[in-house]
Design a protein around this motif. Structure first.
Motif, PDB file in Angstrom:
ATOM      1  N   PRO A 165      -6.935 -16.828   4.718  1.00 42.27           N
ATOM      2  CA  PRO A 165      -7.417 -15.833   3.755  1.00 42.27           C
ATOM      3  C   PRO A 165      -8.895 -16.032   3.402  1.00 42.27           C
ATOM      4  O   PRO A 165      -9.545 -15.107   2.915  1.00 42.27           O
ATOM      5  N   GLN A 166      -9.422 -17.236   3.668  1.00 44.30           N
ATOM      6  CA  GLN A 166     -10.847 -17.489   3.396  1.00 44.30           C
ATOM      7  C   GLN A 166     -11.756 -16.590   4.218  1.00 44.30           C
ATOM      8  O   GLN A 166     -12.955 -16.475   3.934  1.00 44.30           O
ATOM      9  N   VAL A 167     -11.184 -15.937   5.239  1.00 44.92           N
ATOM     10  CA  VAL A 167     -11.998 -15.106   6.124  1.00 44.92           C
ATOM     11  C   VAL A 167     -12.657 -13.959   5.373  1.00 44.92           C
ATOM     12  O   VAL A 167     -13.652 -13.393   5.830  1.00 44.92           O
ATOM     13  N   LYS A 168     -12.118 -13.620   4.188  1.00 52.03           N
ATOM     14  CA  LYS A 168     -12.699 -12.524   3.407  1.00 52.03           C
ATOM     15  C   LYS A 168     -14.119 -12.848   2.954  1.00 52.03           C
ATOM     16  O   LYS A 168     -14.859 -11.963   2.527  1.00 52.03           O
ATOM     17  N   ARG A 169     -14.522 -14.132   3.047  1.00 57.54           N
ATOM     18  CA  ARG A 169     -15.888 -14.511   2.693  1.00 57.54           C
ATOM     19  C   ARG A 169     -16.894 -14.078   3.763  1.00 57.54           C
ATOM     20  O   ARG A 169     -18.101 -14.047   3.504  1.00 57.54           O
ATOM     21  N   LEU A 170     -16.395 -13.763   4.934  1.00 58.32           N
ATOM     22  CA  LEU A 170     -17.285 -13.381   6.020  1.00 58.32           C
ATOM     23  C   LEU A 170     -17.628 -11.896   5.943  1.00 58.32           C
ATOM     24  O   LEU A 170     -16.833 -11.081   5.474  1.00 58.32           O
ATOM     25  N   SER A 171     -18.797 -11.566   6.435  1.00 59.29           N
ATOM     26  CA  SER A 171     -19.240 -10.179   6.449  1.00 59.29           C
ATOM     27  C   SER A 171     -18.901  -9.529   7.789  1.00 59.29           C
ATOM     28  O   SER A 171     -18.532 -10.215   8.760  1.00 59.29           O
ATOM     29  N   ASP A 172     -19.027  -8.208   7.831  1.00 58.02           N
ATOM     30  CA  ASP A 172     -18.812  -7.496   9.090  1.00 58.02           C
ATOM     31  C   ASP A 172     -19.755  -8.013  10.176  1.00 58.02           C
ATOM     32  O   ASP A 172     -19.374  -8.146  11.341  1.00 58.02           O
ATOM     33  N   LYS A 173     -20.968  -8.320   9.789  1.00 61.28           N
ATOM     34  CA  LYS A 173     -21.972  -8.800  10.745  1.00 61.28           C
ATOM     35  C   LYS A 173     -21.556 -10.148  11.331  1.00 61.28           C
ATOM     36  O   LYS A 173     -21.720 -10.391  12.530  1.00 61.28           O
ATOM     37  N   GLN A 174     -21.004 -11.014  10.489  1.00 57.75           N
ATOM     38  CA  GLN A 174     -20.567 -12.329  10.971  1.00 57.75           C
ATOM     39  C   GLN A 174     -19.354 -12.211  11.883  1.00 57.75           C
ATOM     40  O   GLN A 174     -19.251 -12.925  12.885  1.00 57.75           O
ATOM     41  N   ILE A 175     -18.444 -11.319  11.568  1.00 61.12           N
ATOM     42  CA  ILE A 175     -17.280 -11.093  12.428  1.00 61.12           C
ATOM     43  C   ILE A 175     -17.719 -10.543  13.783  1.00 61.12           C
ATOM     44  O   ILE A 175     -17.202 -10.921  14.833  1.00 61.12           O
ATOM     45  N   GLU A 176     -18.704  -9.657  13.751  1.00 62.38           N
ATOM     46  CA  GLU A 176     -19.217  -9.100  15.000  1.00 62.38           C
ATOM     47  C   GLU A 176     -19.864 -10.187  15.846  1.00 62.38           C
ATOM     48  O   GLU A 176     -19.757 -10.177  17.076  1.00 62.38           O
ATOM     49  N   LEU A 177     -20.525 -11.130  15.198  1.00 60.69           N
ATOM     50  CA  LEU A 177     -21.121 -12.258  15.920  1.00 60.69           C
ATOM     51  C   LEU A 177     -20.034 -13.083  16.619  1.00 60.69           C
ATOM     52  O   LEU A 177     -20.199 -13.498  17.768  1.00 60.69           O
ATOM     53  N   ILE A 178     -18.920 -13.282  15.922  1.00 61.04           N
ATOM     54  CA  ILE A 178     -17.799 -14.014  16.517  1.00 61.04           C
ATOM     55  C   ILE A 178     -17.253 -13.251  17.718  1.00 61.04           C
ATOM     56  O   ILE A 178     -16.961 -13.825  18.766  1.00 61.04           O
ATOM     57  N   ARG A 179     -17.114 -11.940  17.558  1.00 61.27           N
ATOM     58  CA  ARG A 179     -16.623 -11.096  18.660  1.00 61.27           C
ATOM     59  C   ARG A 179     -17.516 -11.260  19.899  1.00 61.27           C
ATOM     60  O   ARG A 179     -17.020 -11.471  21.011  1.00 61.27           O
TER      61      ARG A 179
END
Length: 229
Positions: A165-179
């Motif tokens: 659930p800590q993933v909610k701290r990440l932004s869309d931009k950070q998730i896109e970087l992971i992708r």
């Protein structure tokens, strides 16, 4: 499938290119070279068979594999068609020196219709011909980049359980970087960078897990998409 250890002591699994794929890739490259020589002979004949032109036209094929593998990130046209590529044994991208060693030792691999290379690929643990053994490389199968799409199907599962659930701290931009990191690492490359990214994400979210790096990052994406749904 073979296991390799990166310079950062990250264990990765890479699918070795089959002997059949490597042979077919070589045949494709030879057909391309054959077509080149055929056209070169026609052009040279039209130019009167001048020795200078002969040298100009017949030097490039000598560097065919070296040039293509270096500028196409481990792939010749034949390898590209068969979805295979050259990588270092730690899963990283080879440097010019690695490609150069493979190219030089090709002279030892090709005698007797490539029998030396074929035997070496069969008997070595990581499917290496002599050039690969010297250069610390091997040839792997490039994975189709469909893992990201498969993650999306999890959104349709009403029983999906969010693990971080800590993933909610990440932004869309950070998730896109992971992708993007996962997409670039899907063919066996940049696993070192993925390992470093994973450590930074764990530190940022203050989480600990025994999940492998790649699975952990995929799980974060799935969790994020469910939270965002």
């Amino acid at each position: 499938m073979a296991k390799f250890i990166t310079n950062q002591n990250i264990e990765i699994n890479l699918e070795l290119a089959s002997l059949g794929d490597r042979i077919i890739a070589t045949i494709i490259d030879l057909l391309i070279l054959g077509s080149y020589f055929f056209l070169a002979v026609i052009i040279i004949s039209g130019l009167g068979g001048n020795e200078i032109f002969i040298g100009i036209f017949f030097i490039p094929p000598l560097f065919y594999s070296l040039a293509f593998e270096y500028f196409m990130q481990g792939q010749s046209p034949g390898k590209h068609v068969r979805d295979i590529k050259v990588v270092k044994l730690d899963g990283g991208a080879p440097g010019f020196g690695n490609y150069l060693l493979r190219w030089i030792l090709r002279l030892l691999d090709i005698p007797f219709y490539g029998a030396v290379a074929i035997i070496s690929i069969i008997v070595t643990k990581n499917g290496q011909r002599l050039g690969d053994l010297a250069a610390g490389t091997t040839v792997i199968k490039v994975k189709k980049r469909k893992s990201i799409d498969s993650i999306k199907t999890l959104k349709k599962d009403p029983n999906y359980q969010i693990q971080f659930p800590q993933v909610k701290r990440l932004s869309d931009k950070q998730i896109e970087l992971i992708r993007k990191s996962l997409e670039h690492g899907a063919d066996g490359l940049n696993y070192a960078a993925i390992g470093q990214l994973t450590e930074k994400i764990k530190e940022m979210l203050q989480v600990t897990t025994d999940l492998p790096d790649v699975k952990f990052l995929y799980t974060l994406i799935a969790d994020y998409e469910h939270l965002d749904a």
